[in-house]
Design a protein around this motif. Structure first.
Motif, mmCIF file in Angstrom:
data_model
loop_
_atom_site.group_PDB
_atom_site.id
_atom_site.type_symbol
_atom_site.label_atom_id
_atom_site.label_comp_id
_atom_site.label_asym_id
_atom_site.label_seq_id
_atom_site.Cartn_x
_atom_site.Cartn_y
_atom_site.Cartn_z
ATOM 1 N N THR A 143 0.855 -1.185 0.000
ATOM 2 C CA THR A 143 0.000 0.000 0.000
ATOM 3 C C THR A 143 0.891 1.234 0.000
ATOM 4 N N THR B 67 0.885 5.681 -0.167
ATOM 5 C CA THR B 67 0.053 6.813 0.242
ATOM 6 C C THR B 67 0.302 8.019 -0.653
ATOM 7 N N GLU C 170 -2.623 11.934 3.128
ATOM 8 C CA GLU C 170 -3.055 11.403 4.414
ATOM 9 C C GLU C 170 -4.456 11.855 4.797
ATOM 10 N N THR D 56 -9.854 6.797 1.154
ATOM 11 C CA THR D 56 -9.952 5.951 2.335
ATOM 12 C C THR D 56 -10.689 6.692 3.450
ATOM 13 N N GLY E 21 -8.019 10.219 3.288
ATOM 14 C CA GLY E 21 -6.758 9.975 2.616
ATOM 15 C C GLY E 21 -6.968 9.403 1.223
ATOM 16 N N LYS F 238 -4.948 6.463 -1.174
ATOM 17 C CA LYS F 238 -3.890 5.469 -1.167
ATOM 18 C C LYS F 238 -3.974 4.573 -2.390
ATOM 19 N N ARG G 246 -3.502 0.564 -3.507
ATOM 20 C CA ARG G 246 -3.321 -0.837 -3.119
ATOM 21 C C ARG G 246 -2.733 -1.565 -4.315
#
Length: 338
Positions: free
Chosen positions: A26, A28, A31, A326, A330, A332, A334
């Motif tokens: 994962t 980022t 955040e 998320t 955030g 991100k 995957r």
């Protein structure tokens, strides 16, 4: 929500064997106070990302450009784009054959002005300048449902640059189309745009809202279009259409695509596999140019339907990445091996 966060923690702790994809890492992009992540690969193999950033009700949203390594694991903020007094969102990146980078976006003053604008960078995304407006509505008469949304670029095989978008500007026509999928083409690298073509609409007009279109060229040379159809179902089922050239498309509302709802995104890998994701937060794939589909289990991001606006990309020869909003604001990525 607690179950969703627990599932994410379990995924982060160890790789998961899946039917076709093994989710491993994962990365980022942001955040907090962010949404809507989209990527594009630079000529040197590294990546650019655009995310929407929110600064409170009194300050318009902006777009942040981040630079990533060739594997999409490490990211650092590179630049920011704003339009004075206007909220911008739905960022979309494309790197043209000559190396120029285009950044598309929806730009609005709610109820007063709706535009799809394009900015350009000639230094790898470090600085940006306004280039063109794809479409606009400067007289919505206070309406919040007369806009233009979610521009997506595709470089076509004949050299033309295509942009697809959700279009509410035909809602006051006769017949009235609540929303349609529109396309314009550019022959000069996005500096100007040709006439609008409507690719998906409800026959005779009506309340259905085909939108959020994205297309990708498949291994057999045809283009596959995915789009949502809102109006009857609040979770907006997804359909597909195919075209030989990315410009001429069959009439109608397409073929329903199982396991996907709202905001679909797709990519075709160098092996020819087509991957699709959406706000249903499932990943499905086809190895026969969209004729048949299978579901990846478990998905990259568990938790079911959520307006997280994911996108999917091939990061390496045998890797895909699913970018997603998320919980907590955030963005991100995957990453999985297929």
């Amino acid at each position: 929500m607690r179950a969703f966060v627990l599932a994410l923690a379990l995924l982060a702790a160890a790789p998961c064997a899946t039917a076709g994809v093994q989710w491993t890492d994962t990365a980022t992009l942001a955040e907090s106070n962010a949404a809507w992540g989209r990527l594009a690969r630079l000529p040197d193999g590294r990546w650019l990302a655009v995310t929407t950033r929110f600064h409170g009700k009194a300050t318009p949203s902006t777009l942040t450009i981040s630079l990533g390594d060739a594997r999409g694991r490490q990211w650092q903020e590179l630049s920011s784009v704003a339009e004075a007094g206007r909220n911008i969102d739905n960022g979309e990146l494309i790197v043209l054959p000559g190396g120029r980078i285009l950044l598309g976006m929806r730009s609005l003053v709610e109820g007063k002005s709706y535009r799809l604008n394009v900015h350009a960078s000639d230094d790898g995304g470090r600085t940006w300048r306004f280039l063109s407006t794809i479409d606009r509505n400067e007289d919505p008469r206070g309406r919040k449902d007369r806009g233009v949304w979610e521009p997506v670029f595709t470089q076509l095989a004949d050299g033309a640059l295509s942009v697809l978008y959700a279009d509410e500007t035909l809602a006051d026509g006769d017949p009235s189309y609540n929303q349609v999928v529109s396309q314009r083409l550019s022959r000069d690298g996005g500096a100007s745009w040709g006439a609008k073509s409507v690719l998906v609409k409800q026959a005779g007009g009506g309340k259905l809202r085909p939108g959020m279109p994205v297309m990708s060229r498949m291994q057999d040379g045809r283009y596959l279009l995915v789009f949502e159809i809102c109006g009857d179902d609040p979770q907006c089922p997804v359909s597909t259409k195919a075209s030989d050239d990315g410009v001429a498309w069959p009439d109608g509302l397409g073929t329903p695509l199982a396991d996907q709802r709202c905001g679909p995104q797709l990519t075709t890998t160098t092996r020819g596999t087509v991957f699709v994701t959406s706000c249903q937060n499932e990943v499905t794939f086809s190895d026969d140019n969209g004729a048949h589909w299978q579901r990846v289990a478990p998905p990259a991001w568990p938790g079911g339907f959520r307006h997280s606006w994911p996108a999917i990309y091939q990061l390496g020869e045998d890797e895909i990445g699913v970018v997603n909003g998320t919980p907590g604001g955030g963005v991100k990525i995957r990453i999985g091996t297929f």
